[in-house]
Scaffold this motif. Structure first.
Motif, PDB file in Angstrom:
ATOM      1  N   SER A  42      36.600  35.501  45.703  1.00 32.13           N
ATOM      2  CA  SER A  42      36.653  35.814  44.270  1.00 32.13           C
ATOM      3  C   SER A  42      37.052  34.624  43.409  1.00 32.13           C
ATOM      4  CB  SER A  42      37.625  36.967  44.023  1.00 32.13           C
ATOM      5  OG  SER A  42      38.926  36.637  44.481  1.00 32.13           O
ATOM      6  N   GLY A  43      37.564  33.551  44.033  1.00 26.52           N
ATOM      7  CA  GLY A  43      37.949  32.359  43.293  1.00 26.52           C
ATOM      8  C   GLY A  43      39.444  32.108  43.206  1.00 26.52           C
ATOM      9  N   LYS A  44      40.238  32.856  43.981  1.00 21.39           N
ATOM     10  CA  LYS A  44      41.702  32.741  43.907  1.00 21.39           C
ATOM     11  C   LYS A  44      42.181  31.335  44.269  1.00 21.39           C
ATOM     12  CE  LYS A  44      42.598  35.883  46.998  1.00 21.39           C
ATOM     13  NZ  LYS A  44      41.200  36.088  47.445  1.00 21.39           N
ATOM     14  N   THR A  45      41.764  30.850  45.429  1.00 21.55           N
ATOM     15  CA  THR A  45      42.239  29.545  45.890  1.00 21.55           C
ATOM     16  C   THR A  45      41.701  28.429  45.002  1.00 21.55           C
ATOM     17  OG1 THR A  45      42.541  30.272  48.176  1.00 21.55           O
ATOM     18  CG2 THR A  45      42.183  27.919  47.832  1.00 21.55           C
ATOM     19  N   THR A  46      40.488  28.582  44.501  1.00 21.89           N
ATOM     20  CA  THR A  46      39.945  27.588  43.570  1.00 21.89           C
ATOM     21  C   THR A  46      40.786  27.524  42.305  1.00 21.89           C
ATOM     22  OG1 THR A  46      37.697  27.879  44.406  1.00 21.89           O
ATOM     23  CG2 THR A  46      37.925  26.947  42.202  1.00 21.89           C
ATOM     24  N   LEU A  47      41.184  28.683  41.776  1.00 22.03           N
ATOM     25  CA  LEU A  47      42.045  28.708  40.594  1.00 22.03           C
ATOM     26  C   LEU A  47      43.370  28.024  40.874  1.00 22.03           C
ATOM     27  CD1 LEU A  47      42.768  29.561  37.730  1.00 22.03           C
ATOM     28  CD2 LEU A  47      43.378  31.827  38.626  1.00 22.03           C
TER      29      LEU A  47
END
Length: 219
Positions: A42-47
């Motif tokens: 979902s993009g958690k680590t990227t955020l």
């Protein structure tokens, strides 16, 4: 303490441009603990990486303690991280050729701390590893390795601590103990905590939860 405005992260793929984060904006107050949750991919680590200055967005800005990370080059971001940020990762990221004590001493020595060994010993004692300071990572259990990683993260008294699935590689009982330790140290240090986790109990201990789905904040 942390502010993001219009963060978008796109990467190239064989199918074309892939949008990992899509126009994400948020504010995190000094001393606040925030859990970032959502399904895998979902993009958690990227955020988390963008907020910490480990990666650069395609578009948007990030401020940490009033300093704009996205206006800095890599050297500038690295210097800011060394001064103000701590990290705890799922896979520990310990230096295998260094003892527990030497791993915790490392950021102190890089900062020129004359009492690096004494401060590192005290911090390891605070996480219950006074008897394991001379052990190498391979001689420690997973929970002990994560405690070394937590000690290393807190030894510089960071203003912000970023934790990416800190209990993800641990069994339930060990993960629970590590979670309690993390929050106890965080409360004691009055650090701002940004936590990525799949663990509902861990997220529930935070002041606030940010839900991400398909690269967007949904709640």
């Amino acid at each position: 303490m942390l502010r993001a405005a219009g963060l978008t992260k796109q990467v190239s793929s064989p199918e074309g441009t892939l949008t990992i984060l899509d126009n994400v904006s948020l504010d995190i107050s000094r001393g606040e603990s925030v859990a970032i949750v959502g399904p895998s991919g979902s993009g958690k680590t990227t955020l988390l990486a963008l907020l910490a200055g480990l990666d650069r967005p395609t578009r948007g800005q990030v401020w940490l303690g009033g300093e704009e990370l996205t206006a800095m080059d890599e050297d500038g971001r690295a210097l800011l991280r060394a001064r103000r940020v701590g990290f705890v990762f799922q896979s520990f990221h310990l230096v295998q050729s260094l003892t527990a004590l030497e791993n915790v001493m490392l950021p102190l020595e890089l900062a020129g701390e004359a009492r690096a060994a004494a401060v590192a010993r005290e911090t390891l004692a605070n996480v219950g590893l006074a008897a394991r300071v001379g052990h190498y990572p391979k001689q420690l259990s997973g929970g002990e390795q994560q405690r070394v990683a937590i000690a290393r993260a807190f030894v510089m008294r960071p203003e912000v601590l970023f934790a990416d699935e800190p209990t993800g590689n641990l069994d339930s009982a060990t993960g629970d103990r590590i979670g309690r330790l993390l929050f106890d140290l965080n409360a004691e240090s009055k650090t701002t905590l940004v936590l990525v986790t799949h663990e509902r109990d861990l997220a529930g201990r935070c002041d606030r939860t940010i839900q991400i789905e398909a690269g967007k904040i949904v709640s």
